[in-house]
Design a protein around this motif. Structure first.
Motif, mmCIF file in Angstrom:
data_model
loop_
_atom_site.group_PDB
_atom_site.id
_atom_site.type_symbol
_atom_site.label_atom_id
_atom_site.label_comp_id
_atom_site.label_asym_id
_atom_site.label_seq_id
_atom_site.Cartn_x
_atom_site.Cartn_y
_atom_site.Cartn_z
ATOM 1 N N ASP A 60 0.865 -1.182 0.000
ATOM 2 C CA ASP A 60 0.000 0.000 0.000
ATOM 3 C C ASP A 60 0.900 1.231 0.000
ATOM 4 O O ASP A 60 1.880 1.272 0.746
ATOM 5 N N PRO A 61 0.611 2.240 -0.827
ATOM 6 C CA PRO A 61 1.519 3.391 -0.919
ATOM 7 C C PRO A 61 1.555 4.271 0.314
ATOM 8 O O PRO A 61 2.488 5.071 0.468
ATOM 9 N N ALA A 62 0.573 4.170 1.208
ATOM 10 C CA ALA A 62 0.525 5.083 2.355
ATOM 11 C C ALA A 62 0.478 4.382 3.700
ATOM 12 O O ALA A 62 0.860 4.984 4.710
ATOM 13 N N ARG A 63 0.037 3.126 3.755
ATOM 14 C CA ARG A 63 -0.168 2.459 5.032
ATOM 15 C C ARG A 63 0.670 1.186 5.111
ATOM 16 O O ARG A 63 0.796 0.441 4.145
ATOM 17 N N LEU A 64 1.195 0.915 6.312
ATOM 18 C CA LEU A 64 1.962 -0.305 6.565
ATOM 19 C C LEU A 64 1.311 -1.086 7.688
ATOM 20 O O LEU A 64 0.614 -0.507 8.532
ATOM 21 N N ARG A 65 1.551 -2.397 7.690
ATOM 22 C CA ARG A 65 1.104 -3.212 8.806
ATOM 23 C C ARG A 65 2.171 -4.263 9.091
ATOM 24 O O ARG A 65 3.015 -4.562 8.233
ATOM 25 N N VAL A 66 2.152 -4.797 10.288
ATOM 26 C CA VAL A 66 3.137 -5.805 10.674
ATOM 27 C C VAL A 66 3.113 -6.949 9.663
ATOM 28 O O VAL A 66 2.053 -7.429 9.267
ATOM 29 N N GLY A 67 4.314 -7.360 9.232
ATOM 30 C CA GLY A 67 4.433 -8.442 8.267
ATOM 31 C C GLY A 67 4.551 -7.992 6.837
ATOM 32 O O GLY A 67 4.912 -8.791 5.965
ATOM 33 N N ASP A 68 4.251 -6.722 6.528
ATOM 34 C CA ASP A 68 4.389 -6.242 5.157
ATOM 35 C C ASP A 68 5.837 -6.316 4.707
ATOM 36 O O ASP A 68 6.766 -6.010 5.471
ATOM 37 N N SER A 69 6.046 -6.708 3.438
ATOM 38 C CA SER A 69 7.376 -6.563 2.853
ATOM 39 C C SER A 69 7.520 -5.125 2.371
ATOM 40 O O SER A 69 6.562 -4.502 1.927
ATOM 41 N N LEU A 70 8.736 -4.610 2.466
ATOM 42 C CA LEU A 70 9.009 -3.228 2.095
ATOM 43 C C LEU A 70 10.387 -3.205 1.441
ATOM 44 O O LEU A 70 11.407 -3.101 2.118
ATOM 45 N N ASP A 71 10.401 -3.361 0.107
ATOM 46 C CA ASP A 71 11.658 -3.531 -0.618
ATOM 47 C C ASP A 71 12.427 -4.705 -0.008
ATOM 48 O O ASP A 71 11.892 -5.797 0.077
ATOM 49 N N PHE A 72 13.666 -4.496 0.471
ATOM 50 C CA PHE A 72 14.354 -5.654 1.061
ATOM 51 C C PHE A 72 14.276 -5.652 2.587
ATOM 52 O O PHE A 72 15.105 -6.241 3.274
ATOM 53 N N TRP A 73 13.216 -5.043 3.113
ATOM 54 C CA TRP A 73 12.925 -5.072 4.546
ATOM 55 C C TRP A 73 11.585 -5.747 4.783
ATOM 56 O O TRP A 73 10.797 -5.947 3.859
ATOM 57 N N ARG A 74 11.307 -6.070 6.033
ATOM 58 C CA ARG A 74 10.024 -6.599 6.476
ATOM 59 C C ARG A 74 9.601 -5.807 7.704
ATOM 60 O O ARG A 74 10.413 -5.547 8.592
ATOM 61 N N VAL A 75 8.327 -5.391 7.763
ATOM 62 C CA VAL A 75 7.838 -4.634 8.918
ATOM 63 C C VAL A 75 7.744 -5.583 10.108
ATOM 64 O O VAL A 75 6.918 -6.498 10.132
ATOM 65 N N GLU A 76 8.610 -5.368 11.102
ATOM 66 C CA GLU A 76 8.616 -6.215 12.298
ATOM 67 C C GLU A 76 7.714 -5.650 13.382
ATOM 68 O O GLU A 76 7.081 -6.399 14.131
ATOM 69 N N GLU A 77 7.648 -4.335 13.473
ATOM 70 C CA GLU A 77 6.815 -3.696 14.499
ATOM 71 C C GLU A 77 6.380 -2.333 13.988
ATOM 72 O O GLU A 77 7.137 -1.633 13.307
ATOM 73 N N ILE A 78 5.151 -1.985 14.283
ATOM 74 C CA ILE A 78 4.660 -0.647 13.970
ATOM 75 C C ILE A 78 3.716 -0.201 15.071
ATOM 76 O O ILE A 78 2.809 -0.944 15.468
ATOM 77 N N GLU A 79 3.968 0.970 15.599
ATOM 78 C CA GLU A 79 3.088 1.625 16.565
ATOM 79 C C GLU A 79 2.639 2.911 15.904
ATOM 80 O O GLU A 79 3.395 3.885 15.865
ATOM 81 N N PRO A 80 1.452 2.942 15.309
ATOM 82 C CA PRO A 80 1.022 4.080 14.501
ATOM 83 C C PRO A 80 1.235 5.404 15.212
ATOM 84 O O PRO A 80 0.880 5.578 16.380
ATOM 85 N N GLY A 81 1.848 6.316 14.476
ATOM 86 C CA GLY A 81 2.116 7.641 15.012
ATOM 87 C C GLY A 81 3.376 7.747 15.823
ATOM 88 O O GLY A 81 3.770 8.853 16.228
ATOM 89 N N ARG A 82 4.068 6.578 16.072
ATOM 90 C CA ARG A 82 5.217 6.646 16.958
ATOM 91 C C ARG A 82 6.446 5.881 16.462
ATOM 92 O O ARG A 82 7.543 6.433 16.420
ATOM 93 N N LEU A 83 6.293 4.616 16.046
ATOM 94 C CA LEU A 83 7.479 3.804 15.775
ATOM 95 C C LEU A 83 7.259 2.854 14.611
ATOM 96 O O LEU A 83 6.195 2.234 14.484
ATOM 97 N N LEU A 84 8.290 2.726 13.766
ATOM 98 C CA LEU A 84 8.335 1.746 12.691
ATOM 99 C C LEU A 84 9.666 1.019 12.775
ATOM 100 O O LEU A 84 10.725 1.650 12.751
#
Length: 497
Positions: free
Chosen positions: A402-426
């Motif tokens: 998604d071009p604007a939103r991320l969620r735990v587990g999303d692939s992001l180029d050669f990274w993977r979203v391990e943790e996201i706290e909306p508004g605070r931490l990625l």
């Protein structure tokens, strides 16, 4: 509140964090079934929109000791896991996992198993099949002999937004107006739309108990890969492609060609390509006896492409081929103990204050990667992506779901979203080929009434001498890459606020 059917079955879905499983779960829920998901890492499902409507069981299909309780009360099991791209031992891995899982399902009294396999070419000896198709056929045979009535649905190319097969077709066609291609582009294929695959999978839950067999499933069109590329070009508004097949491109060479041009790495492209050496056309349509075709008919190739392109345009891609963790990718969580005793942990820390709201900074953080890039030294990021592709990694071209939103587990180029706290931490975990484990953590906190503090940490846990050498070899570039990233993120947030 979700309403269960009066005769509601309890379904166990394996591979729920993957491409098909992540789409099947809401399909089953919409039909009123009770759903439990079996995943190795339950955190991967935390941000799924259907998370609150399912039970989660932590377990690994290849480890029987982790399956205790997963089958409790379960009527129907979906087996949607495989080891595509894990290397030469993947056939053994899949074989052992199928035996373990089939035995556990039988012991638990499961009454129906459903497996999504690969369409096997007619009249081709199993020994001559590609290793990928041979393994899929073997897994189906093991599950059918487990004592649990099993429906093995065999599909060829699945056309849908985000599928590996569709991404391969899409990028080859869009990026190459003229191409010299291997012989397999002339092989006849019977593609199927992902929506029809999901309908067959969901309806198979109601098959009678005596059904224990394979079913070929495919759409209404039989096309060569070359015809598929030309029809994709027409549906996407592109000029007709110049395609010249030549006999010298082997599956190994053409998989590297696919890996170079598309986001699909060669480790995944090769088994897909090898599976196209033989004609993959349905030999029967017996599934229609129990699951009749819809009144409007099965989804044609052109309609499937149109629907997939619309999903991509509207940024409404529910799952992608990269939704499942890349086989072999590191999964170790970030060490949280400040005095971590696990060995060296190198860090590069950047902090900046900016006269922008925390919300503005967060929007920039969450938009990182994909088409937006990494906010610093694009050539350095591109070079790192090329190097990763050269050694069989995923490179930078996986992009984002998604071009604007991320969620735990999303692939992001050669990274993977391990943790996201909306508004605070990625927090991102690296999935490129590295002699160690790496994370990139971006965070924002309020600073005064209108300002914000942006903090960025790059962390690396080296493996052996090669890991230490790697860190110190790239350390001179950190100021330009990571320092520039921090500066450009805060400047962009300031301009956007």
């Amino acid at each position: 509140m979700r309403t269960l059917r009066p005769d509601s079955k309890r379904c166990l879905v394996t591979g729920a964090s993957g491409y098909i499983g992540g789409r099947l779960v809401p399909e089953l829920l919409a039909r009123g079934y009770s759903v439990r998901c079996l995943v190795r890492n339950p955190g991967r499902l935390r941000d799924q929109p259907w998370r609150a409507d399912v039970d989660i069981a932590a377990g690994d299909v290849s480890r029987p000791e982790t399956l205790a309780g997963a089958f409790d009360g379960v009527d129907v099991v979906y087996y949607l896991v495989h080891s595509l791209g894990t290397g030469p031992a993947f056939e053994t891995t899949d074989r052992d996992a199928a035996r373990v899982f089939g035995a556990a399902a039988a012991a638990a009294g499961v009454t129906r198993m459903i497996y999504l396999g690969g369409l096997v070419p007619a009249a081709v000896p199993e020994a001559d099949l590609s290793p990928h198709l041979r393994s899929r056929a073997e897994v189906g045979r093991i599950l059918r002999s487990s004592g649990v009535p099993t429906a093995e649905l065999r599909a060829a190319v699945i056309v849908g937004s985000g599928s590996a097969s569709f991404e391969m077709l899409r990028y080859l066609t869009e990026r190459l107006p003229a191409m010299v291609t291997p012989r397999w582009v002339s092989t006849r294929i019977q593609p199927i739309a992902v929506r029809d695959v999901l309908r067959y999978l969901a309806d198979a839950a109601d098959l009678p108990p005596e059904v224990n067999r394979t079913f070929d499933i495919g759409g209404p069109d039989i096309l060569t890969y070359q015809q598929m590329m030309q029809r994709y070009a027409r549906m996407a508004g592109l000029r007709r492609r110049l395609i010249v097949p030549v006999p010298v491109l082997t599956p190994r060479l053409s998989s590297h060609w696919v890996g170079l041009v598309t986001p699909v790495p060669s480790s995944i492209a090769r088994p897909l390509v090898e599976s196209l050496r033989h004609e993959v056309v349905c030999a029967e349509h017996d599934i229609a006896r129990w699951v009749p075709d819809p009144p409007q008919g099965l989804t044609g190739f052109d309609q499937a492409v149109t629907l997939a392109l619309r999903r991509i345009k509207d940024a409404d891609v529910a799952t992608r081929w990269s939704s499942a963790t890349l086989p072999g990718a590191p999964s170790d969580p970030l060490p949280t103990d400040p005095d971590w005793a696990g060995g060296s942990l190198y860090q590069d820390i950047q902090e900046r204050t900016v006269a922008a709201s925390p919300a503005a900074v967060w929007r920039v953080i969450e938009g990182i990667g994909g088409d937006n890039g990494w906010y610093s030294f694009p050539l350095a990021w591109a070079l790192r992506g090329w190097l990763d592709r050269a050694v069989g990694g995923v490179g930078l071209r996986r992009g984002r779901r998604d071009p604007a939103r991320l969620r735990v587990g999303d692939s992001l180029d050669f990274w993977r979203v391990e943790e996201i706290e909306p508004g605070r931490l990625l927090r991102l975990r690296a999935e490129m080929r590295l002699p160690g484990l790496a994370w990139l953590e971006l965070s924002v906190t309020p600073d005064g009434e209108r300002g914000a503090c942006y903090r960025q940490r790059a962390l690396f846990h080296p493996h052996g001498l090669a890991g230490h050498a790697y860190w110190w070899a790239v350390a001179p570039f950190h100021t330009a890459v990571f320092g520039g990233m921090a500066r450009n993120i805060t400047e962009r947030a300031l301009r956007a606020d």
